[in-house]
Scaffold this active site. Structure first.
Site, PDB file in Angstrom:
ATOM      1  N   HIS A   1       0.847  -1.195   0.000  1.00  0.00           N
ATOM      2  CA  HIS A   1       0.000   0.000   0.000  1.00  0.00           C
ATOM      3  C   HIS A   1       0.885   1.249   0.000  1.00  0.00           C
ATOM      4  O   HIS A   1       2.109   1.146   0.148  1.00  0.00           O
ATOM      5  CB  HIS A   1      -0.935  -0.001   1.223  1.00  0.00           C
ATOM      6  CG  HIS A   1      -0.240   0.099   2.541  1.00  0.00           C
ATOM      7  ND1 HIS A   1      -0.097  -0.971   3.405  1.00  0.00           N
ATOM      8  CD2 HIS A   1       0.375   1.134   3.145  1.00  0.00           C
ATOM      9  CE1 HIS A   1       0.571  -0.578   4.474  1.00  0.00           C
ATOM     10  NE2 HIS A   1       0.883   0.695   4.341  1.00  0.00           N
TER      11      HIS A   1
HETATM   12  P1  TYD Z   1      -2.076  -2.722   7.226  1.00  0.00           P
HETATM   13  O1  TYD Z   1      -1.562  -1.330   7.359  1.00  0.00           O
HETATM   14  O2  TYD Z   1      -2.838  -3.050   5.960  1.00  0.00           O
HETATM   15  O3  TYD Z   1      -0.891  -3.768   7.366  1.00  0.00           O
HETATM   16  P2  TYD Z   1       0.322  -4.069   6.389  1.00  0.00           P
HETATM   17  O4  TYD Z   1       1.531  -3.781   7.195  1.00  0.00           O
HETATM   18  O5  TYD Z   1       0.256  -5.499   5.992  1.00  0.00           O
HETATM   19  O6  TYD Z   1       0.168  -3.182   5.205  1.00  0.00           O
HETATM   20  O7  TYD Z   1      -2.969  -3.065   8.480  1.00  0.00           O
HETATM   21  C1  TYD Z   1      -3.498  -4.361   8.678  1.00  0.00           C
HETATM   22  C2  TYD Z   1      -4.778  -4.225   9.481  1.00  0.00           C
HETATM   23  O8  TYD Z   1      -4.505  -3.631  10.754  1.00  0.00           O
HETATM   24  C3  TYD Z   1      -5.817  -3.347   8.798  1.00  0.00           C
HETATM   25  O9  TYD Z   1      -7.080  -3.961   8.994  1.00  0.00           O
HETATM   26  C4  TYD Z   1      -5.782  -2.059   9.555  1.00  0.00           C
HETATM   27  C5  TYD Z   1      -5.287  -2.454  10.938  1.00  0.00           C
HETATM   28  N1  TYD Z   1      -4.449  -1.421  11.551  1.00  0.00           N
HETATM   29  C6  TYD Z   1      -4.946  -0.697  12.604  1.00  0.00           C
HETATM   30  O10 TYD Z   1      -6.095  -0.896  13.067  1.00  0.00           O
HETATM   31  N2  TYD Z   1      -4.155   0.253  13.195  1.00  0.00           N
HETATM   32  C7  TYD Z   1      -2.894   0.500  12.744  1.00  0.00           C
HETATM   33  O11 TYD Z   1      -2.180   1.368  13.304  1.00  0.00           O
HETATM   34  C8  TYD Z   1      -2.405  -0.247  11.625  1.00  0.00           C
HETATM   35  C9  TYD Z   1      -1.026   0.004  11.067  1.00  0.00           C
HETATM   36  C10 TYD Z   1      -3.219  -1.189  11.056  1.00  0.00           C
END
Ligand code: TYD
Length: 138
Positions: free
Chosen positions: A52
């Protein structure tokens, strides 16, 4: 805002025979205020995180333990950085697509972020990110 603005920050190190210490001060060592800290851990072998970009969020990524690779893409150029020291932070500015993989066993990836979690700040689709990134570069 390009991958050239994303660089390794050499954080202060207090070496001590009892164990080393590193610290991060907002506005001094990193160019943003810290509103949130999150970390990835217990990552299974072969897993990929990230995938992302953020519209406005600034982040500092630190390999607190173990190692992993971070792939950065600003829509024009790409680079990969291997993170394996807890005194190096990778600053990632807004509008950078990132993917994280090649986690070692026991790796912990800590992220200092400039704002609270906000799903509206995410690009989850690469095509949508590229569309806007090209406008920013122009
Ligand atoms: P995401 O940022 O998509 O993780 P990745 O590191 O794989 O890109 O986040 C994964 C899930 O966690 C998503 O449902 C959102 C949640 N999340 C939170 O609730 N708070 C946070 O601070 C973060 C980073 C993610």
């Amino acid at each position: 805002m390009s991958i050239h603005d994303c660089s390794i920050i050499d954080l202060p190190r207090i070496n001590d025979p009892r164990g080393n210490l590193t610290f991060v001060e907002a506005g001094r060592h990193i160019p943003f205020n810290i509103q949130r800290v999150y970390y990835l851990y217990d990552v299974p072998g072969g897993a990929e995180r990230g995938g992302h970009a953020h519209k406005a969020l600034h982040q500092l990524v630190i390999a607190m333990s173990g190692s992993f690779d971070i792939h950065l893409d600003d829509g024009q150029s790409k680079k990969t950085i291997h993170m394996n020291r807890s005194y190096y932070g990778l600053y990632i500015c807004p509008m950078i697509w990132r993917e994280i993989d090649n986690f070692s066993s026991g790796a912990v990836c800590m992220v200092l972020a400039s704002d609270y979690y906000d799903e509206l700040d995410y690009y989850r689709q690469y095509a949508e990110f590229i569309n806007d990134a090209v406008k920013v570069i122009k």
